[in-house]
Design a protein around this motif. Structure first.
Motif, PDB file in Angstrom:
ATOM      1  N   LYS A 117       2.890  12.973  12.330  1.00 42.53           N
ATOM      2  CA  LYS A 117       1.583  12.434  12.736  1.00 42.53           C
ATOM      3  C   LYS A 117       1.198  11.227  11.875  1.00 42.53           C
ATOM      4  CE  LYS A 117       1.602  15.999  15.423  1.00 42.53           C
ATOM      5  NZ  LYS A 117       2.215  15.845  16.778  1.00 42.53           N
ATOM      6  N   ARG A 118       2.207  10.516  11.368  1.00 40.00           N
ATOM      7  CA  ARG A 118       1.957   9.333  10.523  1.00 40.00           C
ATOM      8  C   ARG A 118       2.527   8.083  11.198  1.00 40.00           C
ATOM      9  NH1 ARG A 118       3.666  10.842   4.407  1.00 40.00           N
ATOM     10  NH2 ARG A 118       3.242   8.595   4.215  1.00 40.00           N
ATOM     11  N   HIS A 119       2.072   7.839  12.415  1.00 42.42           N
ATOM     12  CA  HIS A 119       2.600   6.742  13.223  1.00 42.42           C
ATOM     13  C   HIS A 119       2.493   5.399  12.516  1.00 42.42           C
ATOM     14  CE1 HIS A 119       2.565   3.597  16.362  1.00 42.42           C
ATOM     15  NE2 HIS A 119       3.359   4.412  17.035  1.00 42.42           N
ATOM     16  N   GLU A 120       1.357   5.140  11.875  1.00 50.12           N
ATOM     17  CA  GLU A 120       1.152   3.838  11.226  1.00 50.12           C
ATOM     18  C   GLU A 120       2.104   3.648  10.055  1.00 50.12           C
ATOM     19  OE1 GLU A 120      -2.928   3.275  10.236  1.00 50.12           O
ATOM     20  OE2 GLU A 120      -3.600   3.274  12.340  1.00 50.12           O
ATOM     21  N   ASP A 121       2.355   4.696   9.276  1.00 46.76           N
ATOM     22  CA  ASP A 121       3.292   4.586   8.162  1.00 46.76           C
ATOM     23  C   ASP A 121       4.713   4.352   8.667  1.00 46.76           C
ATOM     24  OD1 ASP A 121       1.450   4.889   6.092  1.00 46.76           O
ATOM     25  OD2 ASP A 121       1.594   7.068   6.130  1.00 46.76           O
ATOM     26  N   VAL A 122       5.092   5.052   9.719  1.00 43.82           N
ATOM     27  CA  VAL A 122       6.427   4.853  10.285  1.00 43.82           C
ATOM     28  C   VAL A 122       6.555   3.425  10.809  1.00 43.82           C
ATOM     29  CG1 VAL A 122       8.028   5.576  12.093  1.00 43.82           C
ATOM     30  CG2 VAL A 122       6.725   7.298  10.828  1.00 43.82           C
ATOM     31  N   GLN A 123       5.508   2.937  11.454  1.00 43.12           N
ATOM     32  CA  GLN A 123       5.555   1.555  11.958  1.00 43.12           C
ATOM     33  C   GLN A 123       5.641   0.559  10.813  1.00 43.12           C
ATOM     34  OE1 GLN A 123       5.838   0.832  15.262  1.00 43.12           O
ATOM     35  NE2 GLN A 123       6.311  -1.231  14.517  1.00 43.12           N
ATOM     36  N   ARG A 124       4.975   0.854   9.703  1.00 41.18           N
ATOM     37  CA  ARG A 124       5.054  -0.026   8.534  1.00 41.18           C
ATOM     38  C   ARG A 124       6.494  -0.108   8.022  1.00 41.18           C
ATOM     39  NH1 ARG A 124       1.700   2.487   5.441  1.00 41.18           N
ATOM     40  NH2 ARG A 124      -0.078   1.488   6.448  1.00 41.18           N
ATOM     41  N   LEU A 125       7.194   1.005   8.026  1.00 42.60           N
ATOM     42  CA  LEU A 125       8.603   1.008   7.631  1.00 42.60           C
ATOM     43  C   LEU A 125       9.416   0.097   8.548  1.00 42.60           C
ATOM     44  CD1 LEU A 125      11.123   2.116   6.150  1.00 42.60           C
ATOM     45  CD2 LEU A 125      11.038   4.093   7.683  1.00 42.60           C
ATOM     46  N   LEU A 126       9.166   0.174   9.849  1.00 45.15           N
ATOM     47  CA  LEU A 126       9.896  -0.684  10.787  1.00 45.15           C
ATOM     48  C   LEU A 126       9.526  -2.154  10.609  1.00 45.15           C
ATOM     49  CD1 LEU A 126       9.717   1.400  14.103  1.00 45.15           C
ATOM     50  CD2 LEU A 126      11.566   1.319  12.419  1.00 45.15           C
ATOM     51  N   ASP A 127       8.239  -2.426  10.397  1.00 45.93           N
ATOM     52  CA  ASP A 127       7.769  -3.813  10.305  1.00 45.93           C
ATOM     53  C   ASP A 127       8.136  -4.472   8.985  1.00 45.93           C
ATOM     54  OD1 ASP A 127       6.644  -3.546  12.821  1.00 45.93           O
ATOM     55  OD2 ASP A 127       4.606  -3.189  12.069  1.00 45.93           O
ATOM     56  N   GLU A 128       7.958  -3.739   7.883  1.00 50.33           N
ATOM     57  CA  GLU A 128       8.124  -4.333   6.553  1.00 50.33           C
ATOM     58  C   GLU A 128       9.486  -4.063   5.931  1.00 50.33           C
ATOM     59  OE1 GLU A 128       4.863  -3.183   4.040  1.00 50.33           O
ATOM     60  OE2 GLU A 128       3.369  -3.499   5.629  1.00 50.33           O
ATOM     61  N   GLY A 129      10.207  -3.095   6.456  1.00 51.11           N
ATOM     62  CA  GLY A 129      11.495  -2.746   5.886  1.00 51.11           C
ATOM     63  C   GLY A 129      11.380  -1.608   4.893  1.00 51.11           C
ATOM     64  N   THR A 130      12.486  -1.296   4.266  1.00 49.46           N
ATOM     65  CA  THR A 130      12.545  -0.108   3.406  1.00 49.46           C
ATOM     66  C   THR A 130      11.801  -0.270   2.084  1.00 49.46           C
ATOM     67  OG1 THR A 130      14.700  -0.859   2.595  1.00 49.46           O
ATOM     68  CG2 THR A 130      14.699   0.714   4.418  1.00 49.46           C
ATOM     69  N   GLY A 131      11.257  -1.442   1.811  1.00 51.96           N
ATOM     70  CA  GLY A 131      10.425  -1.628   0.628  1.00 51.96           C
ATOM     71  C   GLY A 131       8.962  -1.315   0.871  1.00 51.96           C
ATOM     72  N   ALA A 132       8.604  -0.942   2.088  1.00 51.39           N
ATOM     73  CA  ALA A 132       7.207  -0.633   2.405  1.00 51.39           C
ATOM     74  C   ALA A 132       6.723   0.558   1.583  1.00 51.39           C
ATOM     75  CB  ALA A 132       7.071  -0.318   3.895  1.00 51.39           C
ATOM     76  N   ASP A 133       5.455   0.505   1.169  1.00 47.06           N
ATOM     77  CA  ASP A 133       4.873   1.598   0.386  1.00 47.06           C
ATOM     78  C   ASP A 133       4.352   2.663   1.337  1.00 47.06           C
ATOM     79  OD1 ASP A 133       3.683   3.293  -1.394  1.00 47.06           O
ATOM     80  OD2 ASP A 133       2.184   1.855  -2.129  1.00 47.06           O
ATOM     81  N   LEU A 134       5.005   3.818   1.331  1.00 47.87           N
ATOM     82  CA  LEU A 134       4.659   4.905   2.248  1.00 47.87           C
ATOM     83  C   LEU A 134       4.147   6.139   1.508  1.00 47.87           C
ATOM     84  CD1 LEU A 134       7.914   4.628   4.401  1.00 47.87           C
ATOM     85  CD2 LEU A 134       5.716   3.485   4.801  1.00 47.87           C
ATOM     86  N   GLY A 135       3.837   5.984   0.222  1.00 46.04           N
ATOM     87  CA  GLY A 135       3.505   7.135  -0.611  1.00 46.04           C
ATOM     88  C   GLY A 135       4.769   7.597  -1.312  1.00 46.04           C
ATOM     89  N   GLU A 136       4.634   8.143  -2.527  1.00 40.94           N
ATOM     90  CA  GLU A 136       5.811   8.345  -3.371  1.00 40.94           C
ATOM     91  C   GLU A 136       6.853   9.281  -2.765  1.00 40.94           C
ATOM     92  OE1 GLU A 136       8.755   8.116  -6.124  1.00 40.94           O
ATOM     93  OE2 GLU A 136       7.163   6.720  -5.570  1.00 40.94           O
ATOM     94  N   ARG A 137       6.445  10.341  -2.110  1.00 39.47           N
ATOM     95  CA  ARG A 137       7.458  11.254  -1.540  1.00 39.47           C
ATOM     96  C   ARG A 137       8.303  10.527  -0.484  1.00 39.47           C
ATOM     97  NH1 ARG A 137       8.262  17.135  -0.958  1.00 39.47           N
ATOM     98  NH2 ARG A 137       9.400  17.499   0.995  1.00 39.47           N
ATOM     99  N   TRP A 138       7.652   9.838   0.429  1.00 43.11           N
ATOM    100  CA  TRP A 138       8.389   9.093   1.450  1.00 43.11           C
ATOM    101  C   TRP A 138       9.140   7.901   0.837  1.00 43.11           C
ATOM    102  CZ3 TRP A 138       6.361   8.538   7.095  1.00 43.11           C
ATOM    103  CH2 TRP A 138       6.246   9.810   7.666  1.00 43.11           C
TER     104      TRP A 138
END
Length: 202
Positions: A117-138
């Protein structure tokens, strides 16, 4: 199997990462459904995969396809402990994003969004790449996926320590390794056999 060719498609090629559902077109001719033998069907594991040009292409070698599919299902669908499904899908998405596999990233990002249920965070990963800040666990899961994708031997105590510090158990860390390693291989296979295209209009 035929020689490499521009297997015909009228659909436009997709060049951007997205959570939208995509199609995929092969550069080699897949089996036709009418050509499937009982051994081919056993290799597909799921009868519905006869509708997929990717799996019908891999069905040229049904023994390998069956082993690949059963490994895939065990890694992602085994419900006995380990990493939550959302983070298994996150690991596959991060690996696919890093390797540039647009089709795989689209499939697994949708699963990651659905289960987390974290659509925006997943989209941030796609948009910004693997350096995107998704919270420490992710972030830790993503960093581990990148290390395994670049040079597997570079994945070492540092990545494991970061995953443990982020709250992952050893069993969950094994799942991060399994999902990342599987998709590091799967991405390269898919990238060498075809390309993502826009889905057919309904």
């Amino acid at each position: 199997m035929s020689a490499i060719s521009a297997f015909p498609t009228e659909a436009p090629i997709v060049n951007a990462f997205t959570q939208e559902e995509l199609s995929w077109t092969p550069w080699l001719e897949p089996l036709a459904e009418s050509e499937l033998t009982d051994r081919h069907r056993a290799g597909l594991v799921d009868a519905s995969r006869a509708k997929s040009p990717y799996f019908m292409l891999l069905a040229h070698d049904p023994e390998v396809l069956e082993a690949r599919t059963r490994a895939d299902k065990d890694i992602f669908y085994n419900p006995v402990g380990g990493l939550p499904r959302a983070e298994r899908e996150l690991s596959a998405t991060a690996t696919s994003r890093h390797n540039g596999c647009i089709f795989c990233a689209s499939v697994h990002s949708r699963f990651a969004s659905s289960h987390s249920k974290r659509h925006e965070d997943v989209q941030r990963l796609l948009d910004e790449g693997t350096g995107a800040d998704l919270g420490e666990r992710w972030n830790a899961v993503t960093a581990a996926a990148v290390a395994l994708s670049d040079t597997p031997v570079s994945f070492d105590e540092a990545e494991i320590a970061r995953l443990r510090a982020a709250g992952l158990s050893d069993f969950e860390i094994v799942d991060v390794v399994s999902t990342s390693a599987f998709f590091n291989w799967a991405n390269r296979l898919m990238l060498s056999l075809g390309e993502p295209v826009a889905p057919k209009a309904s």
